[in-house]
Every structure is written in structure tokens, then in C-alpha cells.
Design a protein around this motif. Structure first.
Motif, PDB file in Angstrom:
ATOM      1  N   THR A 271       0.835  -1.205   0.000  1.00  0.00           N
ATOM      2  CA  THR A 271       0.000   0.000   0.000  1.00  0.00           C
ATOM      3  C   THR A 271       0.864   1.246   0.000  1.00  0.00           C
ATOM      4  O   THR A 271       1.740   1.412   0.858  1.00  0.00           O
ATOM      5  N   ALA A 272       0.647   2.122  -0.987  1.00  0.00           N
ATOM      6  CA  ALA A 272       1.455   3.337  -1.129  1.00  0.00           C
ATOM      7  C   ALA A 272       0.944   4.125  -2.324  1.00  0.00           C
ATOM      8  O   ALA A 272       0.133   3.634  -3.117  1.00  0.00           O
ATOM      9  N   MET A 273       1.452   5.333  -2.440  1.00  0.00           N
ATOM     10  CA  MET A 273       1.291   6.093  -3.685  1.00  0.00           C
ATOM     11  C   MET A 273       2.416   5.651  -4.609  1.00  0.00           C
ATOM     12  O   MET A 273       3.582   5.632  -4.202  1.00  0.00           O
ATOM     13  N   TYR A 274       2.065   5.308  -5.836  1.00  0.00           N
ATOM     14  CA  TYR A 274       3.046   4.828  -6.798  1.00  0.00           C
ATOM     15  C   TYR A 274       3.303   5.906  -7.854  1.00  0.00           C
ATOM     16  O   TYR A 274       2.362   6.484  -8.405  1.00  0.00           O
ATOM     17  N   TYR A 275       4.576   6.142  -8.112  1.00  0.00           N
ATOM     18  CA  TYR A 275       4.995   7.165  -9.058  1.00  0.00           C
ATOM     19  C   TYR A 275       5.862   6.545 -10.151  1.00  0.00           C
ATOM     20  O   TYR A 275       6.660   5.648  -9.875  1.00  0.00           O
ATOM     21  N   CYS A 276       5.723   7.067 -11.368  1.00  0.00           N
ATOM     22  CA  CYS A 276       6.698   6.721 -12.380  1.00  0.00           C
ATOM     23  C   CYS A 276       7.625   7.913 -12.579  1.00  0.00           C
ATOM     24  O   CYS A 276       7.264   9.065 -12.284  1.00  0.00           O
ATOM     25  N   ALA A 277       8.805   7.634 -13.073  1.00  0.00           N
ATOM     26  CA  ALA A 277       9.811   8.669 -13.238  1.00  0.00           C
ATOM     27  C   ALA A 277      10.721   8.321 -14.397  1.00  0.00           C
ATOM     28  O   ALA A 277      10.864   7.153 -14.771  1.00  0.00           O
ATOM     29  N   THR A 278      11.349   9.351 -14.961  1.00  0.00           N
ATOM     30  CA  THR A 278      12.271   9.138 -16.053  1.00  0.00           C
ATOM     31  C   THR A 278      13.322  10.240 -16.089  1.00  0.00           C
ATOM     32  O   THR A 278      13.258  11.202 -15.325  1.00  0.00           O
ATOM     33  N   ASP A 279      14.278  10.068 -16.970  1.00  0.00           N
ATOM     34  CA  ASP A 279      15.334  11.057 -17.152  1.00  0.00           C
ATOM     35  C   ASP A 279      15.770  10.981 -18.619  1.00  0.00           C
ATOM     36  O   ASP A 279      15.674   9.912 -19.236  1.00  0.00           O
ATOM     37  N   ARG A 280      16.241  12.074 -19.148  1.00  0.00           N
ATOM     38  CA  ARG A 280      16.657  12.093 -20.552  1.00  0.00           C
ATOM     39  C   ARG A 280      17.995  11.400 -20.777  1.00  0.00           C
ATOM     40  O   ARG A 280      18.348  11.065 -21.903  1.00  0.00           O
ATOM     41  N   ARG A 281      18.761  11.190 -19.728  1.00  0.00           N
ATOM     42  CA  ARG A 281      20.067  10.564 -19.885  1.00  0.00           C
ATOM     43  C   ARG A 281      19.908   9.085 -20.227  1.00  0.00           C
ATOM     44  O   ARG A 281      18.870   8.490 -20.022  1.00  0.00           O
ATOM     45  N   LYS A 282      20.985   8.524 -20.719  1.00  0.00           N
ATOM     46  CA  LYS A 282      21.038   7.094 -20.941  1.00  0.00           C
ATOM     47  C   LYS A 282      21.810   6.461 -19.799  1.00  0.00           C
ATOM     48  O   LYS A 282      22.781   7.025 -19.309  1.00  0.00           O
ATOM     49  N   TYR A 283      21.342   5.309 -19.396  1.00  0.00           N
ATOM     50  CA  TYR A 283      22.054   4.600 -18.343  1.00  0.00           C
ATOM     51  C   TYR A 283      21.857   3.116 -18.524  1.00  0.00           C
ATOM     52  O   TYR A 283      20.733   2.653 -18.765  1.00  0.00           O
ATOM     53  N   TYR A 284      22.947   2.397 -18.435  1.00  0.00           N
ATOM     54  CA  TYR A 284      22.927   0.939 -18.546  1.00  0.00           C
ATOM     55  C   TYR A 284      23.576   0.409 -17.283  1.00  0.00           C
ATOM     56  O   TYR A 284      24.782   0.519 -17.113  1.00  0.00           O
ATOM     57  N   GLY A 285      22.757  -0.119 -16.396  1.00  0.00           N
ATOM     58  CA  GLY A 285      23.403  -0.527 -15.155  1.00  0.00           C
ATOM     59  C   GLY A 285      22.500  -1.124 -14.124  1.00  0.00           C
ATOM     60  O   GLY A 285      21.446  -1.656 -14.430  1.00  0.00           O
ATOM     61  N   SER A 286      22.964  -1.035 -12.902  1.00  0.00           N
ATOM     62  CA  SER A 286      22.417  -1.816 -11.816  1.00  0.00           C
ATOM     63  C   SER A 286      21.320  -1.086 -11.049  1.00  0.00           C
ATOM     64  O   SER A 286      21.118   0.113 -11.172  1.00  0.00           O
ATOM     65  N   TRP A 287      20.645  -1.857 -10.218  1.00  0.00           N
ATOM     66  CA  TRP A 287      19.590  -1.336  -9.374  1.00  0.00           C
ATOM     67  C   TRP A 287      20.125  -0.302  -8.393  1.00  0.00           C
ATOM     68  O   TRP A 287      19.381   0.554  -7.936  1.00  0.00           O
ATOM     69  N   TYR A 288      21.418  -0.372  -8.071  1.00  0.00           N
ATOM     70  CA  TYR A 288      21.976   0.549  -7.087  1.00  0.00           C
ATOM     71  C   TYR A 288      21.683   2.004  -7.453  1.00  0.00           C
ATOM     72  O   TYR A 288      21.334   2.819  -6.603  1.00  0.00           O
ATOM     73  N   LEU A 289      21.812   2.338  -8.763  1.00  0.00           N
ATOM     74  CA  LEU A 289      21.505   3.703  -9.198  1.00  0.00           C
ATOM     75  C   LEU A 289      20.076   3.822  -9.709  1.00  0.00           C
ATOM     76  O   LEU A 289      19.397   4.812  -9.437  1.00  0.00           O
ATOM     77  N   LEU A 290      19.605   2.822 -10.446  1.00  0.00           N
ATOM     78  CA  LEU A 290      18.266   2.895 -11.022  1.00  0.00           C
ATOM     79  C   LEU A 290      17.186   2.983  -9.956  1.00  0.00           C
ATOM     80  O   LEU A 290      16.105   3.498 -10.203  1.00  0.00           O
ATOM     81  N   GLY A 291      17.473   2.491  -8.770  1.00  0.00           N
ATOM     82  CA  GLY A 291      16.491   2.503  -7.696  1.00  0.00           C
ATOM     83  C   GLY A 291      16.542   3.736  -6.818  1.00  0.00           C
ATOM     84  O   GLY A 291      15.819   3.808  -5.811  1.00  0.00           O
ATOM     85  N   ARG A 292      17.357   4.702  -7.189  1.00  0.00           N
ATOM     86  CA  ARG A 292      17.496   5.907  -6.376  1.00  0.00           C
ATOM     87  C   ARG A 292      16.674   7.040  -6.953  1.00  0.00           C
ATOM     88  O   ARG A 292      16.898   7.446  -8.102  1.00  0.00           O
ATOM     89  N   PRO A 293      15.758   7.627  -6.199  1.00  0.00           N
ATOM     90  CA  PRO A 293      14.935   8.743  -6.706  1.00  0.00           C
ATOM     91  C   PRO A 293      15.771   9.909  -7.221  1.00  0.00           C
ATOM     92  O   PRO A 293      15.353  10.598  -8.162  1.00  0.00           O
ATOM     93  N   SER A 294      16.948  10.144  -6.643  1.00  0.00           N
ATOM     94  CA  SER A 294      17.773  11.286  -7.034  1.00  0.00           C
ATOM     95  C   SER A 294      18.297  11.170  -8.463  1.00  0.00           C
ATOM     96  O   SER A 294      18.784  12.149  -9.023  1.00  0.00           O
ATOM     97  N   GLU A 295      18.217   9.982  -9.064  1.00  0.00           N
ATOM     98  CA  GLU A 295      18.710   9.781 -10.429  1.00  0.00           C
ATOM     99  C   GLU A 295      17.660  10.137 -11.481  1.00  0.00           C
ATOM    100  O   GLU A 295      17.930  10.007 -12.680  1.00  0.00           O
ATOM    101  N   TYR A 296      16.491  10.573 -11.064  1.00  0.00           N
ATOM    102  CA  TYR A 296      15.408  10.860 -11.996  1.00  0.00           C
ATOM    103  C   TYR A 296      15.016  12.326 -11.945  1.00  0.00           C
ATOM    104  O   TYR A 296      14.936  12.916 -10.874  1.00  0.00           O
ATOM    105  N   THR A 297      14.736  12.897 -13.117  1.00  0.00           N
ATOM    106  CA  THR A 297      14.389  14.310 -13.207  1.00  0.00           C
ATOM    107  C   THR A 297      12.887  14.542 -13.289  1.00  0.00           C
ATOM    108  O   THR A 297      12.384  15.490 -12.699  1.00  0.00           O
ATOM    109  N   TYR A 298      12.202  13.696 -14.029  1.00  0.00           N
ATOM    110  CA  TYR A 298      10.780  13.927 -14.315  1.00  0.00           C
ATOM    111  C   TYR A 298       9.927  12.909 -13.563  1.00  0.00           C
ATOM    112  O   TYR A 298      10.221  11.709 -13.587  1.00  0.00           O
TER     113      TYR A 298
END
Length: 126
Positions: free
Chosen positions: A89-116
Motif C-alpha cells: 500500500t502506497a502512492m506509486y509514481y513513475c519517473a524518467t530522465d533524458r540521460r542514458k544509463y545501462y546498469g544496476s539497481w543501485y543507481l536505477l532505484g534511487r529517486p535522485s537519479e530521476y528528473t521527471y
């Protein structure tokens, strides 16, 4: 860039929901996108993400239950949630960024890595 989530609702434990996130204002062909959630009194946490190569990664708490997917033709991100638990149970958000990234959950799972960010859709599991 505008992100609009839909598909949230109330469901009993063990049930399923499918969230959608429609992106407009740009074409996310090689960007990375993610789903996050935030429960009252808790920090926003990563749920699932898809990197610029289309590879997916998940938080341990949802592995085997949630599936993220992206339809590039429709510019839409999805989150299929099965075997839902009250702790989902929570509010669910989607997010994206214009940059390209190929990698691990360590960064992909961090809110600070997303702009929009979208405005969110509520999921309640009882």
C-alpha cells in the motif's frame, strides 16, 4: 515532459493491479524509467526500473511478484503487480530522465537519479 500514471485502486491481499504511465513531451526511446512508491511517513523507495538497454531490475521486496515493461511505440511504462500484500500500500509514481544509463539497481532505484515525475496513483491493499 509529462508523465501520467493510472491503474491504481483498492484490492484485497493476493490480488493484482496493472499500473500505466503515459509519457508525453518527448520520446523515451533510450532513456531509463522507473516505478517508485511512498507510504505515509516513509521515504520514497524504488520498486522497479528499466534501463536504456531495456534491462529490468527490481527491489528485493517485489521480485517475483511485480513486472515492469515499456512499450516504446506507445511511450508508456507499465507495472504488473501480482500477489499484492498490505505492505504494498502506497502512492506509486513513475519517473524518467533524458540521460542514458545501462546498469544496476543501485543507481536505477534511487529517486535522485530521476528528473521527471508523475503525480502518482494510489494503491491500497487490504
Amino acid at each position: 515532459v509529462q508523465l501520467v500514471e493510472s491503474g491504481g485502486g483498492s484490492v484485497q491481499a493476493g490480488g493484482s493491479l496493472r499500473l500505466s504511465c503515459a509519457a508525453s513531451g518527448y520520446t523515451c526511446s533510450n532513456c531509463y524509467m522507473g516505478w517508485f512508491r511512498q507510504a505515509p511517513g516513509r521515504e520514497r523507495e524504488g520498486v522497479a526500473a528499466v534501463d536504456s538497454a531495456g534491462d529490468t531490475s527490481y527491489a528485493d521486496s517485489v521480485k517475483g511478484r511485480f513486472t515492469i515493461s515499456k512499450d516504446n511505440a506507445k511511450n508508456t511504462l507499465y507495472l504488473q503487480m501480482n500477489s499484492l500484500k498490505p505492505e504494498d500500500t502506497a502512492m506509486y509514481y513513475c519517473a524518467t530522465d533524458r540521460r542514458k544509463y545501462y546498469g544496476s539497481w543501485y543507481l536505477l532505484g534511487r529517486p535522485s537519479e530521476y528528473t521527471y515525475w508523475g503525480q502518482g496513483t494510489q494503491v491500497t491493499v487490504s
